[in-house]
Design an enzyme around this catalytic site. Structure first.
Site, PDB file in Angstrom:
ATOM      1  N   GLU A 253      27.670  12.869  42.894  1.00  0.00           N
ATOM      2  CA  GLU A 253      28.415  12.894  41.630  1.00  0.00           C
ATOM      3  C   GLU A 253      28.612  11.442  41.275  1.00  0.00           C
ATOM      4  O   GLU A 253      29.270  10.713  42.012  1.00  0.00           O
ATOM      5  CB  GLU A 253      29.768  13.573  41.815  1.00  0.00           C
ATOM      6  CG  GLU A 253      29.656  15.041  42.147  1.00  0.00           C
ATOM      7  CD  GLU A 253      31.017  15.647  42.432  1.00  0.00           C
ATOM      8  OE1 GLU A 253      31.291  16.698  41.893  1.00  0.00           O
ATOM      9  OE2 GLU A 253      31.797  15.047  43.180  1.00  0.00           O
ATOM     10  N   CYS A 292      36.171  10.285  36.787  1.00  0.00           N
ATOM     11  CA  CYS A 292      34.747  10.516  36.530  1.00  0.00           C
ATOM     12  C   CYS A 292      34.558  11.404  35.315  1.00  0.00           C
ATOM     13  O   CYS A 292      33.513  11.391  34.691  1.00  0.00           O
ATOM     14  CB  CYS A 292      34.121  11.165  37.754  1.00  0.00           C
ATOM     15  SG  CYS A 292      35.125  12.498  38.389  1.00  0.00           S
TER      16      CYS A 292
HETATM   17  P1  NAP Z   1      30.956   2.954  44.892  1.00  0.00           P
HETATM   18  O1  NAP Z   1      31.210   1.521  44.965  1.00  0.00           O
HETATM   19  O2  NAP Z   1      29.626   3.419  44.493  1.00  0.00           O
HETATM   20  O3  NAP Z   1      31.347   3.547  46.328  1.00  0.00           O
HETATM   21  C1  NAP Z   1      31.318   4.910  46.583  1.00  0.00           C
HETATM   22  C2  NAP Z   1      31.387   5.162  48.082  1.00  0.00           C
HETATM   23  O4  NAP Z   1      30.184   4.725  48.704  1.00  0.00           O
HETATM   24  C3  NAP Z   1      32.503   4.400  48.781  1.00  0.00           C
HETATM   25  O5  NAP Z   1      33.060   5.237  49.767  1.00  0.00           O
HETATM   26  C4  NAP Z   1      31.773   3.234  49.400  1.00  0.00           C
HETATM   27  O6  NAP Z   1      32.454   2.714  50.502  1.00  0.00           O
HETATM   28  C5  NAP Z   1      30.502   3.923  49.829  1.00  0.00           C
HETATM   29  N1  NAP Z   1      29.392   3.047  50.121  1.00  0.00           N
HETATM   30  C6  NAP Z   1      29.081   1.861  49.572  1.00  0.00           C
HETATM   31  N2  NAP Z   1      27.922   1.402  50.094  1.00  0.00           N
HETATM   32  C7  NAP Z   1      27.512   2.309  50.998  1.00  0.00           C
HETATM   33  C8  NAP Z   1      26.402   2.396  51.880  1.00  0.00           C
HETATM   34  N3  NAP Z   1      25.455   1.457  51.908  1.00  0.00           N
HETATM   35  N4  NAP Z   1      26.312   3.453  52.687  1.00  0.00           N
HETATM   36  C9  NAP Z   1      27.237   4.426  52.676  1.00  0.00           C
HETATM   37  N5  NAP Z   1      28.307   4.391  51.859  1.00  0.00           N
HETATM   38  C10 NAP Z   1      28.439   3.348  51.027  1.00  0.00           C
HETATM   39  O7  NAP Z   1      31.969   3.676  43.920  1.00  0.00           O
HETATM   40  P2  NAP Z   1      33.531   3.427  43.782  1.00  0.00           P
HETATM   41  O8  NAP Z   1      33.696   2.036  43.279  1.00  0.00           O
HETATM   42  O9  NAP Z   1      34.274   3.834  44.982  1.00  0.00           O
HETATM   43  O10 NAP Z   1      33.883   4.449  42.639  1.00  0.00           O
HETATM   44  C11 NAP Z   1      33.733   4.150  41.275  1.00  0.00           C
HETATM   45  C12 NAP Z   1      32.516   4.786  40.755  1.00  0.00           C
HETATM   46  O11 NAP Z   1      32.547   6.155  41.105  1.00  0.00           O
HETATM   47  C13 NAP Z   1      32.401   4.763  39.266  1.00  0.00           C
HETATM   48  O12 NAP Z   1      31.177   4.203  38.937  1.00  0.00           O
HETATM   49  C14 NAP Z   1      32.427   6.220  38.859  1.00  0.00           C
HETATM   50  O13 NAP Z   1      31.499   6.527  37.878  1.00  0.00           O
HETATM   51  C15 NAP Z   1      32.048   6.922  40.063  1.00  0.00           C
HETATM   52  N6  NAP Z   1      32.644   8.233  40.176  1.00  0.00           N
HETATM   53  C16 NAP Z   1      31.903   9.281  39.824  1.00  0.00           C
HETATM   54  C17 NAP Z   1      32.395  10.531  39.959  1.00  0.00           C
HETATM   55  C18 NAP Z   1      31.580  11.690  39.580  1.00  0.00           C
HETATM   56  O14 NAP Z   1      31.883  12.789  40.002  1.00  0.00           O
HETATM   57  N7  NAP Z   1      30.570  11.507  38.782  1.00  0.00           N
HETATM   58  C19 NAP Z   1      33.646  10.743  40.485  1.00  0.00           C
HETATM   59  C20 NAP Z   1      34.406   9.645  40.822  1.00  0.00           C
HETATM   60  C21 NAP Z   1      33.872   8.383  40.686  1.00  0.00           C
HETATM   61  P3  NAP Z   1      33.188   1.273  50.434  1.00  0.00           P
HETATM   62  O15 NAP Z   1      34.264   1.383  49.430  1.00  0.00           O
HETATM   63  O16 NAP Z   1      33.710   1.092  51.803  1.00  0.00           O
HETATM   64  O17 NAP Z   1      32.131   0.296  50.036  1.00  0.00           O
END
Ligand code: NAP
Length: 670
Positions: A253, A292
């Site tokens: 997502e 989101c």
């Molecule tokens: P993110 O930076 O993409 O991180 C998402 C998750 O991935 C975090 O738990 C992060 O952990 C982890 N992660 C990062 N690099 C990784 C790797 N190499 N291997 C495994 N896991 C890894 O997103 P965010 O900043 O937390 O959230 C904001 C984004 O989420 C926005 O862009 C929004 O669009 C999106 N979002 C989408 C939805 C949906 O349902 N479409 C819902 C909510 C949010 P760390 O924090 O420890 O790096």
């Protein structure tokens, strides 16, 4: 400073080498650190598979549903601690309702669905059994069985509690152990929630593990029996998907350019205009726009563009932004300074194609330190050429940022909504069924959910941004390509659908249900005299036969008022292709059937709660006689006092031909 733990292989591992700092979003003060390079993520996967999986699968669906309820009750009792900590993420008390109460609500809903919609067994049937031969001695049945691996949930920062629980609840209900990896920025809130869940003392060992900080190379040991669910940015999703071994089921997502369409039937005076203003305002300011499902693009009939932007600007001007712990603050901060940089950078990209008509950081003075706290002012843009624009349809500024754009007609509005190339949700504000039908046909294929609101539904509508509490949302294309996983479909996501073939007895043993053609057992005691726990699947009652006379049909017709010609007029009935002449009413057959199988004395049967799958198979003519075979098909415990028993009723004529078949539902005392 708090050292956030990971819960691995039954023990808590403190933050250690490689730990990442976590700052209070509103003050900038570093309050915790999370992560430990030495964490054995691969070992956690093995532990989940070998310890958690078997322990969960030893329980049946109802045991696991009760476990979810116990978790929900325990979290509910302790939610103040979660609220207190959540303020450090920039969230207001109102925002907590989405994340914390919403998460607990999701547990409750899955607990209840598990008890009501799933069997008290280990496999879930899908559809009816299908006989594959002439006599019904061999047939097939689709069933779902739990995956034999782990569910690895990687979550975004914006919903540290709900984001975890919406995934963990269906996985646990399916019988699959979970490993949760929250985003580091809000991992301290998830950690507290996991501690509370373990403290409830109902989870089998290995059913739930937690990774805070990075996962290292841990995901490389996953295989086809595991599942990875990811929520976050599209960029990270691509990196995670790339690093997985082949064949690991992966759902994401991710970024979503959700839109809201104001119908062409709306005027400034109509109640729908106010509803639209309220929805847009709520979506921009709840969680400081870090949802989101938030509305990023508002599609407006040209004449409404100016009045809508003026009304929104006036309302946004009243929103007090600041430290969520301060009185009067309505919108908190985004999660971190780096997230603020990201939002402002994306707002800058949008500004290349749209005009800022309200807000922006210039002259912004929140209730808090703008240097140290991650405060973002609302940004309301207007783009007058949405056809020529590109960036507004592909840039997600994950904060209080929305863009209004005009449309010419509904086809144009749908085309613009679809320029998001796949969104979690679109809303439509209209009072016209014609508009609704056209829009759903025009945009449904690009959306996980279409939310329609107007004056009739406004009092109960849950809001553009709120999936129903039991829905894990999905959307096609940019939003991740996932399907909408509503209700029990989310549980099935962690299971494998398999066709099993065999005799009715064998399929009955697997599914715990009576399959027509399977061995029945009878006894001296009338089954309505037996208590819930004494009623074995396959226990049957064969009644006496009863003749149906012309007098019975006449009497029933005049008594009920059902004097349909097929029961009353021999010649007219004969002209009907279905009947040989006058026939008994279907409801008369049902009523006589009940009279045949009833046990009139007070006993354990408490109530008849309905009929399912009723079919009248052959007409019954005056002079025919009927008898009923009533067999226990399925049982579901409901409370300590009673449960639901589903009976298979097979009504046959004097030649042993089936004339009616149905499933009768009763509540039976324990
Ligand atoms: P993110 O930076 O993409 O991180 C998402 C998750 O991935 C975090 O738990 C992060 O952990 C982890 N992660 C990062 N690099 C990784 C790797 N190499 N291997 C495994 N896991 C890894 O997103 P965010 O900043 O937390 O959230 C904001 C984004 O989420 C926005 O862009 C929004 O669009 C999106 N979002 C989408 C939805 C949906 O349902 N479409 C819902 C909510 C949010 P760390 O924090 O420890 O790096």
């Amino acid at each position: 400073m708090q050292r956030i733990g990971s819960y691995a292989k039954g023990v808590w591992i403190e933050a250690g080498a490689g730990a990442r700092p976590i700052a209070d979003a509103a003050t900038g003060e570093v309050i915790a650190e999370a992560g430990n390079d030495a964490l054995d993520v691969a070992g956690m996967v093995a532990y989940g598979r070998e310890v958690g999986g078997p322990a969960l699968r030893a329980l049946d669906f109802h045991d696991r549903a009760r476990m979810l309820k116990a978790l929900a009750l325990h979290l509910n009792k302790n939610k103040q601690a979660l609220y207190d900590l959540s303020f450090t993420t920039g969230a207001t008390q109102k925002d907590h309702a989405f994340d914390i109460d919403g998460g607990i609500g999701t547990l409750f809903v899955f607990a209840s669905k598990g008890r009501r919609e799933m069997p008290e067994g280990h496999v879930l049937t899908d559809g009816a059994w299908e006989p594959l031969g002439k006599t019904g001695a061999f047939g097939g049945q689709h069933v779902y069985t739990p995956r034999l691996g782990v569910a690895f949930h990687i979550n975004a920062f914006n919903f540290p509690v709900w984001g975890m629980l919406e995934k963990v609840a269906p996985a646990l209900l399916a019988g699959v152990p979970s490993i949760v990896k929250p985003a580091t920025a809000t991992a301290h809130v998830t950690e507290l929630c996991v501690r509370l869940m373990l403290e409830a003392g109902v989870l089998p060992e290995g059913a739930l593990q937690l990774v805070t900080g990075g996962v290292g190379k841990g995901l490389s040991v996953l295989g086809p029996q595991d599942a990875v669910t990811f929520t976050g940015s599209a960029a990270t999703a691509a990196v995670v998907a790339d690093g997985l071994p082949r064949g690991v089921p992966f759902t994401a997502e991710q970024d979503s350019l959700n839109s809201s369409i104001l119908g062409p039937d709306i005027t400034v005076e109509s109640p729908e205009f106010d509803i639209a203003v309220k929805e847009i305002l709520r979506e921009m300011t709840t969680k400081a726009g870090q949802k989101c499902t938030a509305i990023r693009r508002v599609l407006v009939p040209q004449p409404l563009l100016q009045p809508l932007s003026e009304r929104l600007a006036a309302q946004l001007g009243k929103v007090v932004v600041g430290d969520p712990r301060k009185d009067g603050v309505r919108m908190g901060s985004v999660v971190s300074l780096s997230q603020r940089r990201d939002v402002l950078e994306k707002a800058g990209i949008i500004a290349q194609e749209a005009e800022l008509v309200f807000g922006g950081q210039d002259g912004f003075s929140p209730e808090g330190d703008l240097e140290k706290g991650a405060f973002v002012a609302p940004h309301l843009f207007v783009c007058s050429d949405p056809d020529g624009a590109e960036k507004i349809h592909e840039t997600e500024a994950f904060g209080p940022v929305s863009t209004l754009m005009p449309y010419r007609d509904l086809g144009h509005a749908c085309a613009l909504a679809n320029r998001g190339e796949g969104s979690l949700v679109a809303s439509l504000i209209t009072h016209s069924g014609d508009v609704a039908r056209e829009v759903v046909a025009g945009i449904g294929a690009w959306h996980g959910r279409v939310y329609i609101n107007n004056r009739d539904s406004a009092a109960e509508a849950t809001g553009h941004g709120a999936p129903m509490p039991h829905l894990t949302h999905g959307g096609p294309g940019r939003a991740g390509g996932g399907e909408e996983l509503g209700g029990i479909r989310a549980v099935k996501h962690y299971m494998q659908r398999v066709a099993v073939q065999g005799s009715p007895d064998i399929l009955g043993a697997i599914t715990g249900r009576f399959i027509p053609g399977a061995t029945k057992s009878d006894g001296d005691t009338h089954p309505f005299q037996l208590r819930f726990n004494e009623l074995q699947i396959g226990r049957t009652l064969t009644t006496e036969a009863r003749e149906i006379t012309l007098d019975d049909i006449e009497h029933f017709a005049h008594f009920t008022g059902d004097t349909f010609y097929a029961h009353m007029d021999e010649e007219a009935a004969k002209r009907n292709p279905f009947f040989p002449g006058r026939v008994a009413h279907g409801y008369l057959i049902l009523s006589f059937a009940a009279g045949l199988f009833v046990e009139p004395n007070e006993g354990p049967v408490l109530a008849n709660t309905g009929l399912d799958n009723l079919r009248f198979l052959k007409p019954v003519s005056p002079g025919d006689s009927i008898r009923v075979h009533l067999t226990v098909m399925d049982r579901k415990s409901r409370t300590e006092e009673y449960g639901e028993v589903r009976w298979h009723a097979d009504v046959r004529n004097q030649d042993d031909e089936p004339v009616a078949e149905y499933e009768l539902l009763t509540m039976v005392a324990k």
